[in-house]
Design an enzyme around this catalytic site. Structure first.
Site, PDB file in Angstrom:
ATOM      1  NE  ARG A   1      -3.290  -2.444   2.685  1.00 52.85           N
ATOM      2  CZ  ARG A   1      -2.937  -3.542   3.359  1.00 52.85           C
ATOM      3  NH1 ARG A   1      -1.712  -3.859   3.513  1.00 52.85           N
ATOM      4  NH2 ARG A   1      -3.676  -4.692   3.225  1.00 52.85           N
TER       5      ARG A   1
ATOM      6  CG  HIS B   1      -5.557  -0.520   5.738  1.00 53.63           C
ATOM      7  ND1 HIS B   1      -6.033  -2.003   5.930  1.00 53.63           N
ATOM      8  CD2 HIS B   1      -5.495  -0.352   4.411  1.00 53.63           C
ATOM      9  CE1 HIS B   1      -6.659  -2.242   4.867  1.00 53.63           C
ATOM     10  NE2 HIS B   1      -6.114  -1.469   4.060  1.00 53.63           N
TER      11      HIS B   1
ATOM     12  CG  ASN C   1      -4.552   1.645   1.110  1.00 47.72           C
ATOM     13  OD1 ASN C   1      -4.883   1.669   2.126  1.00 47.72           O
ATOM     14  ND2 ASN C   1      -5.060   0.594   0.389  1.00 47.72           N
TER      15      ASN C   1
ATOM     16  NE  ARG D   1      -8.371  -9.523   4.126  1.00 51.23           N
ATOM     17  CZ  ARG D   1      -7.674  -8.508   3.597  1.00 51.23           C
ATOM     18  NH1 ARG D   1      -6.792  -7.779   4.158  1.00 51.23           N
ATOM     19  NH2 ARG D   1      -8.129  -8.017   2.440  1.00 51.23           N
TER      20      ARG D   1
END
Length: 307
Positions: free
Chosen positions: A95, A182, A127, A158
């Protein structure tokens, strides 16, 4: 009437609009994209879909080149997902390689958002999510609680799936969160994880292996189709609906940490004002160290592009 804008109609923005129209909980969707032909195509395609559904969502366009983005003025929520995912193809989906380009887009768009008079809640997907959320807040001048990012919501999903699969439990039986960036420095808050009301410590699991599955989930998707869209589009809709319904719901998002003075994935109560308050989970010593490490990674990226 609930009104939501979406800036950026690539894979994520277009899918977010698709999910939004199908769920039928938004009265009006405003689409914005630098490619006006693409924006118009998405508008017409969504209108075709809506005509087949039992919903009445209006879909309108805001001309990117207009001097005044007047369609944004009375929006309740503005979803920011502008970017160029193709940049990641040669970097395995990492990212941070989007950073310089997406920070420039934020700098270009933020003044237009500010000038429109928008005073709702911005939900950032672009991102690196935590850095761009901070740039948007600073450059629009909105209060920190009015800007948040999608943060570690996908990683949390997840986590639930990986634990459920490992224990042969339905993943809806799994609760707990992923915190931090993230990105690769995220970390599962294992002390918060329960399965059917029981602590994760009641089972003998290789937590390092499960953590690796959570980290690599996004890369697996990217490797197969060169972008991700379905999970994040659904997650941003759930956040948006929590705002629109004043849900006061605890969600793992990228929110402003007043002590660290940056945006980072953590648990926050979400309502019509954006982030009503932060939920400070008791972290173990290792988890607290991981939080600080992740914050440092975010800060280093921020300083690469800070104005």
């Amino acid at each position: 009437m609930n009104k939501v804008g979406i800036i950026g109609l690539g894979h994520v923005g277009a899918t977010a609009a698709l999910v939004m129209a199908q769920r039928g909980k938004v009265g009006k969707i405003v689409l914005v994209d630098k490619n006006q032909e693409k924006a118009q195509a998405e508008q017409v395609d969504l209108q075709d879909q809506i005509a087949l559904l039992n919903t009445d969502t209006q879909v309108v366009l805001q001309d990117y080149e207009a001097n005044n983005w007047e369609q944004l003025q009375d929006l309740d929520v503005l979803i920011f997902c502008a970017g160029q995912i193709a940049l990641l193809k040669d970097h395995g989906g990492q990212r941070d390689f989007e950073l310089h380009m997406t920070s420039q887009i934020a700098a270009e768009v933020a003044p237009k958002i500010k000038a429109s008079g928008f005073n709702g809640v911005i939900v950032n997907i672009t991102n690196p999510c935590d850095v761009i959320a901070r740039l948007l807040q600073e450059q629009t001048g909105l209060a920190t609680h009015q800007v948040l990012g999608t943060g570690t919501g996908l990683e949390t999903a997840r986590l639930h799936h990986a634990v459920g699969q490992a224990l042969k439990h339905n993943y809806h039986d799994v609760t707990g969160y992923v915190f931090g960036e993230h990105g690769d420095s995220m970390f599962p808050v294992w002390s918060s994880v329960q399965v059917a009301g029981q602590s994760i410590n009641n089972w003998s699991l290789n937590l390092d292996d499960l953590t690796q599955k959570i980290v690599t989930g996004g890369y697996t998707i990217f490797a197969g189709k060169q972008y991700t869209n379905n999970g994040i589009a659904t997650w941003v809709n759930l956040i948006t609906e929590a705002i629109l319904s004043n849900a006061n719901r605890a969600l793992p998002v990228s929110a402003y940490d007043p002590q660290l003075k940056l945006y980072i994935g953590q648990l926050a109560i979400i309502n019509q004002s954006g982030v009503r308050e932060l939920v400070k989970l008791p972290l173990t010593k290792t988890e607290a160290q991981n939080y600080q490490t992740s914050a440092q990674t975010i800060l280093e990226n921020y300083h690469k592009v800070a104005p």
